[in-house]
Write a protein that holds these residues in place. Sequence first.
Motif, mmCIF file in Angstrom:
data_model
loop_
_atom_site.group_PDB
_atom_site.id
_atom_site.type_symbol
_atom_site.label_atom_id
_atom_site.label_comp_id
_atom_site.label_asym_id
_atom_site.label_seq_id
_atom_site.Cartn_x
_atom_site.Cartn_y
_atom_site.Cartn_z
ATOM 1 N N TRP A 163 0.829 -1.204 0.000
ATOM 2 C CA TRP A 163 0.000 0.000 0.000
ATOM 3 C C TRP A 163 0.867 1.258 0.000
ATOM 4 N N ILE A 164 2.000 1.190 0.658
ATOM 5 C CA ILE A 164 2.946 2.306 0.608
ATOM 6 C C ILE A 164 3.489 2.465 -0.807
ATOM 7 N N ASP A 165 3.843 1.324 -1.435
ATOM 8 C CA ASP A 165 4.298 1.362 -2.819
ATOM 9 C C ASP A 165 3.228 1.970 -3.716
ATOM 10 N N ALA A 166 1.987 1.547 -3.525
ATOM 11 C CA ALA A 166 0.891 2.043 -4.354
ATOM 12 C C ALA A 166 0.703 3.540 -4.182
ATOM 13 N N ALA A 167 0.807 4.013 -2.934
ATOM 14 C CA ALA A 167 0.649 5.448 -2.686
ATOM 15 C C ALA A 167 1.751 6.247 -3.371
ATOM 16 N N ALA A 168 3.006 5.756 -3.273
ATOM 17 C CA ALA A 168 4.122 6.459 -3.917
ATOM 18 C C ALA A 168 3.958 6.443 -5.438
ATOM 19 N N LEU A 169 3.540 5.317 -5.993
ATOM 20 C CA LEU A 169 3.317 5.231 -7.436
ATOM 21 C C LEU A 169 2.205 6.173 -7.881
ATOM 22 N N ALA A 170 1.153 6.286 -7.084
ATOM 23 C CA ALA A 170 0.047 7.174 -7.426
ATOM 24 C C ALA A 170 0.486 8.635 -7.403
ATOM 25 N N VAL A 171 1.248 9.009 -6.370
ATOM 26 C CA VAL A 171 1.753 10.385 -6.283
ATOM 27 C C VAL A 171 2.620 10.706 -7.494
ATOM 28 N N ALA A 172 3.522 9.790 -7.827
ATOM 29 C CA ALA A 172 4.410 10.015 -8.971
ATOM 30 C C ALA A 172 3.626 10.057 -10.282
ATOM 31 N N GLY A 173 2.635 9.182 -10.408
ATOM 32 C CA GLY A 173 1.841 9.160 -11.632
ATOM 33 C C GLY A 173 1.062 10.446 -11.838
ATOM 34 N N TYR A 175 1.749 13.366 -10.542
ATOM 35 C CA TYR A 175 2.665 14.493 -10.696
ATOM 36 C C TYR A 175 3.158 14.638 -12.132
ATOM 37 N N GLN A 176 3.234 13.522 -12.859
ATOM 38 C CA GLN A 176 3.697 13.582 -14.258
ATOM 39 C C GLN A 176 2.807 14.477 -15.119
ATOM 40 N N PHE A 177 1.570 14.725 -14.691
ATOM 41 C CA PHE A 177 0.627 15.506 -15.497
ATOM 42 C C PHE A 177 0.445 16.938 -14.983
ATOM 43 N N CYS A 222 12.008 15.482 -10.889
ATOM 44 C CA CYS A 222 12.207 14.054 -10.628
ATOM 45 C C CYS A 222 11.968 13.607 -9.185
ATOM 46 N N TRP A 223 11.597 14.515 -8.285
ATOM 47 C CA TRP A 223 11.494 14.132 -6.866
ATOM 48 C C TRP A 223 10.515 12.985 -6.658
ATOM 49 N N SER A 224 9.408 12.987 -7.402
ATOM 50 C CA SER A 224 8.394 11.943 -7.179
ATOM 51 C C SER A 224 8.881 10.586 -7.678
ATOM 52 N N LEU A 268 0.251 5.104 -12.709
ATOM 53 C CA LEU A 268 -1.087 5.047 -12.116
ATOM 54 C C LEU A 268 -1.680 3.644 -12.237
ATOM 55 N N ILE A 269 -1.430 2.983 -13.352
ATOM 56 C CA ILE A 269 -1.903 1.601 -13.501
ATOM 57 C C ILE A 269 -1.238 0.696 -12.474
ATOM 58 N N LEU A 270 0.062 0.868 -12.286
ATOM 59 C CA LEU A 270 0.772 0.076 -11.287
ATOM 60 C C LEU A 270 0.260 0.374 -9.881
ATOM 61 N N ALA A 271 -0.093 1.626 -9.616
ATOM 62 C CA ALA A 271 -0.611 1.974 -8.287
ATOM 63 C C ALA A 271 -1.880 1.199 -7.970
#
Length: 286
Positions: A163-173, A175-177, A222-224, A268-271
């Motif tokens: 769930w931590i991984d998913a949250a980080a992936l979602a934040v990064a996803g 942020y790309q937009f 690149c921080w995210s 976002l898909i990975l999240a």
Amino acid sequence: MATTGTSPGRRSAPAVWSTLLLASAMAWAWIVAYAAAMPARMGAGMAPQPGVGAFLGVWMCMMAAMMLPAVAPVATIYVRTIGAGPPGLPDAGPAPAGSRPAGSRPAGVRPGGVRPAGALPAGRAVGLVVGYLLVWAAYGIIAFAATRAFGVLSGPSGSAAPWIDAAALAVAGVYQFTPAKNRCLSHCRSPLAVLLHVGNFRGPLRDVRAGFWHGGYCLGCCWSLMLVLVAVGMMNIVWMVLLAGVVFVEKTWRYGRQFSYAVGGLLLILAIAVPLQPALVGVAGM
């Protein structure tokens, strides 16, 4: 200030590329060897936590491995223009009247007032890279705090890690937009825009300031992605390679902006998928 075909700056440009790539390769070699002796999920609650000093040492080696190839275009143009100064002159600008005793010469300048070819551009490139890495060292302190927080949140068993991984992936996803990502990426994709700003820097630390200024935009870009690396495991070499590739391609490829959007969608898909299939993030320890 542009250089001529025989200026020290132009002659030093290939050396800048090769030196930065060599430094990156050496950092990668050290990281791979280090990772072989460490659990991949360092910093995510699955391995003994290092102190801040040891963490920052590993972090900076990782940033050198992952980020130096992406900063090479800026450093190359820097030494070919601003970093070289007028051909044959000891500095990028005239010395103020009275700032130097009559008959004296700046350090490294031969009799006749000419500095050895390549000495000035090489030194200024080093200053630029040092300033750039200082930004990532500062972010490393935040990353260290994040690893401790993720370790607490994931619990002794690591059951909350997906769930931590998913949250980080979602934040990064997401942020790309964002406009912030687009602005920082536009800066990183235009080395000439960097020169237009830093060309007016003066003083003995002007190159460090230039690197720090450029590094700030790179961090904003690149921080995210680095947050994802902290979450999925700093010693996860597969993710290190993937994220380093993303950073390089989106900054240097002609279609880097579109590529950035595609990466955001994939993140976002990975999240969504990772909580259902935690193995998607991998726990490869080499």
